[in-house]
Design an enzyme around this catalytic site. Structure first.
Site, mmCIF file in Angstrom:
data_model
loop_
_atom_site.group_PDB
_atom_site.id
_atom_site.type_symbol
_atom_site.label_atom_id
_atom_site.label_comp_id
_atom_site.label_asym_id
_atom_site.label_seq_id
_atom_site.Cartn_x
_atom_site.Cartn_y
_atom_site.Cartn_z
ATOM 1 N N HIS A 304 0.869 -1.190 0.000
ATOM 2 C CA HIS A 304 0.000 0.000 0.000
ATOM 3 C C HIS A 304 0.899 1.231 0.000
ATOM 4 O O HIS A 304 0.620 2.180 -0.720
ATOM 5 C CB HIS A 304 -0.923 -0.031 1.215
ATOM 6 C CG HIS A 304 -1.960 1.047 1.210
ATOM 7 N ND1 HIS A 304 -2.871 1.182 0.199
ATOM 8 C CD2 HIS A 304 -2.219 2.043 2.098
ATOM 9 C CE1 HIS A 304 -3.668 2.217 0.457
ATOM 10 N NE2 HIS A 304 -3.280 2.757 1.594
ATOM 11 N N PHE A 400 -9.211 4.442 4.513
ATOM 12 C CA PHE A 400 -9.743 5.156 5.672
ATOM 13 C C PHE A 400 -10.936 4.368 6.221
ATOM 14 O O PHE A 400 -11.690 3.743 5.475
ATOM 15 C CB PHE A 400 -10.211 6.555 5.275
ATOM 16 C CG PHE A 400 -9.107 7.585 5.187
ATOM 17 C CD1 PHE A 400 -7.793 7.282 5.493
ATOM 18 C CD2 PHE A 400 -9.400 8.890 4.793
ATOM 19 C CE1 PHE A 400 -6.795 8.237 5.408
ATOM 20 C CE2 PHE A 400 -8.417 9.861 4.705
ATOM 21 C CZ PHE A 400 -7.116 9.533 5.018
#
Length: 417
Positions: A304, A400
């Site tokens: 990521h 998120f």
């Protein structure tokens, strides 16, 4: 073979290039797609750079000028990438096969540019001047909706929204739909065009973005000790997924196999990852378990790797918790160092990196890696691409809200006698 899902087409629109060849060659050469923002005036902004898509012309993807005016940029990107992927796969949708072809393309933010423009019109000119196309230009499910309408794909049609894990979830769930027999072909991926005044201001206010304005091409530096935040990117990545038996029956070229999919939630914080990396580790473990993969069988991890101080550290911890000592022998690179963070499209672009790395036997680097960090101590393939035999690769995508998705891909080998 009915339970095996393979990739037969790839469509890419990114800050480092449009199309498979330009995208891949740019990454292997370590080219940055990050530069000054041109989409709006950044005079009053603390952050003045991003990974913008260059030279995108909607008309090249059968989107007329009239149609383009009714489509937000993120929708145009999804349409373009879907066309590229279908052309690459050699699939033509018609009345005979349309019911068997589905679409699952998500976005993290959707039509933010349209929202900002129409809100300004509302304030300046009143509600009667707001465009009747405002809502369908803005809502995220139209990424799949437009593709289905334009192409005649009448199978399952939906969108997933999990912030920066969106595209990975979309690809994983599309593969599951195929395995359950809900479609024969899935057009799957993610799209994003959030380099807008409000989005940049919002992320900047969170102190999430790098402020290295003097050297934008060096701003995204995952795992480097001097990293100071992520760099916004945009674009779209779309895959054509089919069951292996169907792909072979039509004589399709096969890039790779989507081996498995793992999901988890941090259940910790709205933006910060779990400080021990437990959610990320769980998603990786589940991806390995789903395919019966042993840790020693993984040859490459596309991280990521956003270039944030906390995120890169916790991802490193998560990798080490899953792979143990083996973690130090697995090449881990972050192509966000070149593309920027394409948010809801990132997981698709980076799954494509895993696919192409396995197919071509080369790992793209993490550029701008100059200052080792004691808390990030893995092999990040610094600055120069590396030849390697890759059978299994995994892509990490974390969003998120603590929503995590991990895709495992395997190099395709046609074992038919």
């Amino acid at each position: 073979m009915k339970d095996r899902v393979v990739v037969t087409g790839i469509g890419i629109i990114s800050s480092v290039g449009i199309g498979v060849d330009l995208f891949w060659n740019s990454l292997i050469e370590g080219k940055s797609g990050i530069g000054p923002i041109t989409l709006f005036d950044t005079s009053n902004y603390d952050v003045k750079f991003a990974g913008e898509v260059k030279n995108f012309n909607p008309e090249e993807y059968n989107i007329s000028k009239k149609e383009a005016r009714k489509m937000d940029r993120f929708l145009q990107f999804s349409m373009g990438a879907a066309k590229l992927a279908l052309d690459d796969a050699g699939i033509e949708i018609n009345q005979d096969n349309g019911e068997d072809i589905g679409v699952l393309i998500g976005s993290g933010i959707g039509g933010m540019s349209t929202l900002e423009t129409q809100h300004r019109i509302l304030l300046e000119n009143g509600p009667g001047r707001v465009s009747p196309f405002f809502i369908p230009m803005m809502i995220i499910n139209m990424a799949s909706g437009h593709v289905g309408i334009k192409l005649g794909a009448r199978g399952p049609n939906l969108s997933i929204v999990t912030a920066c894990a969106t595209a990975a979830h979309s690809i994983g769930e599309a593969a599951e739909l195929l395995k359950r027999g809900k479609a024969k072909v899935m057009i799957a991926g993610g799209t994003e065009a959030a380099i807008t005044p409000l989005s940049v201001a919002g992320f900047s206010s969170m102190k999430a973005l790098s402020t290295r304005n003097e050297e934008p091409e060096k701003a995204s530096r995952p795992f480097d000790k001097l990293r100071d935040g992520f760099v916004m990117g945009e674009g779209s990545g779309v895959l054509i997924l089919e069951r292996l038996d169907d792909a072979l029956a039509r004589g399709a070229k096969v890039y790779a196999e989507i081996l498995s999919f793992g999901m988890s939630a941090d259940a910790h914080h709205i933006t910060e990852p779990d400080p021990q990396g437990r959610g990320a580790a769980l998603a990786m473990k589940r991806a390995l378990e789903a395919a019966g993969i042993k840790p020693e069988e993984v040859d490459y991890i596309n991280a990521h790797g956003t270039s944030t101080p906390i995120g890169d550290k916790t991802e490193t911890m998560a990798i080490k918790s899953v792979f143990g000592e083996r973690a130090y022998k697995i090449p881990v690179s972050s192509t966000k160092s070149m593309t920027g963070h394409a948010l809801g499209a990132a997981g698709a672009l980076e799954t494509i990196v895993c696919i192409l790395a396995a197919k071509n036997g080369i790992i793209p680097p993490t550029i701008n890696y100059e200052n080792p960090d004691a808390e990030c101590d893995l092999d990040y393939v610094p600055n120069i691409a590396r030849k390697a035999e890759i059978n299994i690769a995994i892509n990490n995508s974390f969003g998120f809200g603590g929503q995590n998705a991990v895709i495992a891909v395997r190099k395709f080998k046609d074992n038919r006698a």
